[in-house]
Design a protein around this motif. Structure first.
Motif, short mmCIF file in Angstrom:
data_model
loop_
_atom_site.label_atom_id
_atom_site.label_comp_id
_atom_site.label_asym_id
_atom_site.label_seq_id
_atom_site.Cartn_x
_atom_site.Cartn_y
_atom_site.Cartn_z
N ARG A 188 -16.73 -31.84 -23.09
CA ARG A 188 -17.17 -30.72 -23.97
C ARG A 188 -18.78 -30.53 -23.77
O ARG A 188 -19.63 -31.59 -24.16
N ARG B 26 -13.95 -35.96 -23.97
CA ARG B 26 -12.68 -35.49 -24.76
C ARG B 26 -11.52 -36.03 -24.20
O ARG B 26 -11.39 -35.83 -23.06
N ILE C 173 -10.54 -28.08 -25.37
CA ILE C 173 -11.78 -28.84 -25.40
C ILE C 173 -12.93 -28.10 -26.36
O ILE C 173 -13.25 -28.77 -27.20
#
Length: 366
Positions: A181, A206, A284
């Motif tokens: 992210r 993530r 995300i």
């Protein structure tokens, strides 16, 4: 999928000739009737629209390996000697026009193949008369079209109705992913005249899971009409269909599928993967996303083969062949078209004159 081919074939045989005069009947678009073009009598077709929740779909994994033995039937196929298009006929014929180039298809070009029979279809609901009305509107919307084109296309006698085969696929998907992210932030450096603001991105890892059920992913099963053309008229509603009945074919042609069951599924998976990537990026979050890896499990995969209606026509303009296509349910039109070089020339000249006038105007102001 229930085996309804035999009852339908019998019903088609019983109603293929007019009870009043014995002439051949054709399906009348927008109705549940067969029409006699000679004595103008009607014969009802007993068919029921199948609602979405009643539509039967087949297990893909169970049928993909043994489709040849389990769900195929002998079919009569005619191949056009000129353009190569292949059409399926449910009855014995002596000749028929090719819906793509207009030349006669003859019995000598017929051969038999084992093909999966379509489960459902959408009958034509737009008549040829209505198509000509839509054509006039379409032609008026064309920029730089030759004036003679408007008369030539509007009164084309080569309009043919063809049922196009489509696969539909359903699947439940679950995807585990690893990604990153990116969140943007700004920093200021320097001072005075050297003061600058910079945008930077902070990346964090993530991991996650997304799930989605895909319903009726539509895949054209024939490449006779280019995909970019079909996309322009494919505003289909596959929630209400009719069980396949040869009587709806009367007066129309049916395309043979050239994309088989497994090939269609590969195309459908690519469509699903695009949506899954979008779901992952949404999960995300942040300003930017990177997908490092993903693993998708597909389950409850089901399919059906359906027929959807399209009108096709060809016309010659200045010794060149052009095509146009009409959605047989909605009347939406697209196609090839010539351009008027004279109109384009005068449009360019007019644009240059307008630009020169603006330049002169602002020169005078200064």
């Amino acid at each position: 999928m229930p085996d309804t081919s035999e009852p339908h074939a019998q019903a088609g045989e019983q109603t293929c000739a007019c009870k009043q005069c014995g002439a051949s009947l054709v399906y009348k678009p927008g109705t549940l009737t067969l029409f006699c073009e000679y004595c103008e009598s009607f014969t009802e077709i007993e068919a029921t629209v199948v609602q979405d929740q009643e539509i039967v779909e087949l297990d893909f994994l169970a049928h993909a390996a043994q489709a040849q033995e389990q769900i195929t039937r002998p079919s009569k196929v005619l191949q056009c000697r000129q353009c190569g298009a292949e059409s399926v006929f449910e009855e014995t014929i002596k000749s028929a026009p090719c819906p793509y180039c207009g030349i006669a298809l003859v019995e000598d070009d017929m051969h038999e193949e084992r093909l999966i029979r379509p489960s459902y279809l959408q009958p034509f609901s737009v008549s040829q008369e209505e198509v000509h009305t839509h054509l006039k509107t379409w032609i008026r919307s064309l920029w730089f079209a030759p004036d003679k084109l408007k008369h030539q296309v509007a009164y084309s006698q080569e309009l043919q109705g063809v049922y196009l085969p489509y696969w539909t696929y359903d699947a439940q998907t679950e995807t585990q992913y690893r990604g990153m992210r990116g969140d943007t932030y700004t920093v200021t450096t320097g001072s005075g005249k050297n003061r600058r603001t910079h945008t930077r991105t902070r990346w964090t890892y993530r991991n996650g899971r997304v799930a989605r059920f895909f319903d009726d992913i539509l895949v054209p099963a024939s490449h006779t009409i280019p995909p970019q053309i079909l996309n322009k008229i494919s505003n289909w509603n596959t929630r209400q269909l009719i069980e396949t009945d040869p009587r709806f074919y009367r007066g129309f042609t049916t395309n043979k599928y050239t994309v088989d069951l497994k090939q269609g599924y590969v195309i459908a998976k690519n469509i699903m993967d695009t949506q899954i990537d979008s779901d992952i990026r949404s999960d995300i979050g942040g300003n930017h996303q990177r997908i490092l890896s993903k693993n998708t499990v597909y389950s409850n995969i089901r399919f059906k083969l359906i027929l959807l209606p399209v009108y096709t026509s060809t016309y010659h303009y200045r010794h060149k062949l052009y095509h146009f296509y009409v959605n047989g349910c909605t009347g939406k039109i697209t196609g090839d078209r010539p351009y008027s070089k004279i109109k384009i020339f005068f449009a360019v000249v007019a644009g240059l004159l307008a630009l020169a006038a603006l330049v002169w105007y602002f020169a005078q102001k200064t």
